[in-house]
Design an enzyme around this catalytic site. Structure first.
Site, PDB file in Angstrom:
ATOM      1  N   ASP A 171       8.045  77.268 -70.675  1.00  0.00           N
ATOM      2  CA  ASP A 171       9.144  76.434 -70.203  1.00  0.00           C
ATOM      3  C   ASP A 171       9.144  75.117 -70.967  1.00  0.00           C
ATOM      4  O   ASP A 171       8.094  74.502 -71.179  1.00  0.00           O
ATOM      5  CB  ASP A 171       8.984  76.163 -68.712  1.00  0.00           C
ATOM      6  CG  ASP A 171      10.174  75.432 -68.109  1.00  0.00           C
ATOM      7  OD1 ASP A 171      11.239  75.412 -68.750  1.00  0.00           O
ATOM      8  OD2 ASP A 171      10.037  74.893 -67.002  1.00  0.00           O
ATOM      9  N   SER A 228      12.840  74.671 -60.177  1.00  0.00           N
ATOM     10  CA  SER A 228      13.493  73.579 -60.892  1.00  0.00           C
ATOM     11  C   SER A 228      13.877  72.454 -59.912  1.00  0.00           C
ATOM     12  O   SER A 228      13.038  71.957 -59.168  1.00  0.00           O
ATOM     13  CB  SER A 228      14.709  74.120 -61.641  1.00  0.00           C
ATOM     14  OG  SER A 228      15.144  73.215 -62.618  1.00  0.00           O
ATOM     15  N   HIS A 256      10.792  79.089 -67.580  1.00  0.00           N
ATOM     16  CA  HIS A 256      11.267  78.386 -66.396  1.00  0.00           C
ATOM     17  C   HIS A 256      11.407  79.329 -65.202  1.00  0.00           C
ATOM     18  O   HIS A 256      11.127  78.963 -64.068  1.00  0.00           O
ATOM     19  CB  HIS A 256      12.618  77.755 -66.730  1.00  0.00           C
ATOM     20  CG  HIS A 256      13.056  76.679 -65.797  1.00  0.00           C
ATOM     21  ND1 HIS A 256      12.355  75.512 -65.623  1.00  0.00           N
ATOM     22  CD2 HIS A 256      14.140  76.592 -64.973  1.00  0.00           C
ATOM     23  CE1 HIS A 256      12.991  74.734 -64.755  1.00  0.00           C
ATOM     24  NE2 HIS A 256      14.073  75.380 -64.338  1.00  0.00           N
TER      25      HIS A 256
END
Length: 424
Positions: free
Chosen positions: A347, A154, A404
């Site tokens: 995601d 991220s 994610h």
């Protein structure tokens, strides 16, 4: 003589100290600047080796900004224990030495003596990480000069990009002996607007919104883009947040990190449902209890884990929406550091379509060859876990059945990707 030999043998296999959970560990602080203190936690590999330095060091950088590597990356993804404090079968510690860093300062157990010492730019974050690494080397000189890798997730990918560039600059200037071989950018916030512009079509194509919902989300995305194009980055961060709230409304609380995750809607809050139970404690609550309870006590820390998390994000509000694609291009063309990009198909916040867009749009010496490079299957144990495309120093992995948090959602696929990273 026999006593000395036995003592030498014991010293040869003892690297750290007993910490929280299995295996030998070490942890500590590096004062990276005045009033800024960064916390790190090292897990020595449990691989069957004579010396741990036979296996590389992998640094894990979490996202947020403000999410803790020693917490989320450790207990929710790749550490030896999971959130139920049970042994994790797919821990990376079985294969490599793993160094979790709570970064930027103010994240997790890292802290600042004054909020004015928090970072406001990605470059400042990079410089702090270099200072932390050098402090870590002073504590563990056995790793200095040894190959190491950075795995990031991220916003951690955004930080890893400039960290790698800053470290390479120091190495070229003779100021560092660090031997960074490659970085892995897992569902990373490299081109924020690329992800956001694909939110509406992505949600529409998976059936999470109808045409009306698509149009509502798209309006928010376009407002965010307009703010970025005008250079109003704090406003862009605000518009990003508003667009997320629009999605929560029209998609009825779809999970941003894995669109298939079951969520119980309770008014304006969201609670993850643990299958087969009536328990409604979120992973965040569970982690907070672990970190501010037994971990804090065992490691003898006097800092409240996560206390400055909100302040960390606020301090970076003006930098949050800025892309670092130029930094990735610079890594590919001016350094020997390989770049691995990983995207989970489920995601939403850093969606696969947006990731593919920025990767394909990179301007580097092998851009033309990249466009014609074939995509091959990503296989693990005879199962198709996704796809991969590799050209020179750049690789892109599409991961099936993953959101994610790819290492947690598809550990078999991620194990192959990690092996590819280390082979570089």
């Amino acid at each position: 003589m026999k006593i000395l030999l036995v003592l030498s043998a014991l010293l040869a296999v003892s690297y750290g100290r007993e910490g929280f959970g299995p295996g030998e560990q070490d942890w500590g602080y590096v004062t990276v600047r005045d009033k800024a203190h960064m916390f790190w936690w090292l897990y020595f590999t449990t691989a069957n080796v004579q010396n741990v330095t036979e296996r590389p060091l992998v640094i894990w950088l979490q996202g947020g900004p403000g999410a803790s590597s020693t917490g989320y990356g450790n207990f929710a993804e790749i550490g030896p224990l999971d959130l139920d404090l049970k042994l994790r079968n797919h821990t990376w510690v079985k294969d490599v030495n793993v160094l979790f860093i709570d970064n930027p300062v103010g994240t997790g157990f890292s802290y600042t003596d004054s909020l004015s010492a928090l970072t406001t730019t990605n470059q400042q974050i990079a410089e702090d990480l270099v200072a932390c690494l050098e402090g870590f080397y002073r504590r563990h000189p056995e790793f200095e000069g040894r190959p190491f890798y950075v795995a990031s997730e991220s916003y951690g990918g955004k930080m890893a990009t400039d960290f790698a560039l800053e470290l390479d600059k120091r190495v070229q200037q003779g100021q560092s002996k660090a031997n960074l071989r490659a970085i892995s950018l897992i569902d990373s916030w490299i081109c924020p607007i690329c992800s956001i512009l694909w939110w509406a079509p992505f949600l529409y194509n998976v059936g999470a919104v109808d045409q009306e919902g698509h149009d509502i989300v798209n309006v928010g995305a376009q407002r965010t883009k307009a703010a970025i194009d005008a250079g109003r980055f704090e406003e862009a961060t605000d518009e990003w947040g508003r667009t997320e709230y629009l999605i929560m409304d029209v998609a009825k609380n779809v999970d941003f990190y894995n669109i298939l995750k079951k969520i119980k809607s309770t008014g304006n809050s969201r609670t993850l449902v643990k299958p087969g139970t009536d328990e409604e404690i979120s992973d965040d609550e569970k982690l907070d209890r672990i970190m501010n309870g037994p971990v804090k006590e065992t490691l003898r820390l006097n800092v409240t884990w996560g206390k400055q998390r909100g302040s960390v994000f606020t301090a970076l509000r003006g930098d949050f929406m800025k892309p670092v694609t130029h930094g990735v291009e610079k890594l590919l063309d001016t350094t020997n550091i390989k770049v691995q990009v990983v995207t989970g198909q489920l995601d939403l916040i850093v969606d696969t379509p947006g990731t593919v867009v920025w990767v394909d749009d990179l301007h580097w010496s092998q851009s033309n060859e990249w466009k014609t490079t074939p995509r091959n299957a990503l296989s693990a144990n005879g199962i198709n876990e996704g796809y991969k495309k590799i050209r020179g120093p750049l690789s892109l992995y599409w991961v099936n059945r993953a959101g994610h948090m790819v290492p947690a959602d598809n550990p078999d696929g991620m194990a192959v990707i990690l092996k590819d990273l280390l082979s570089n």
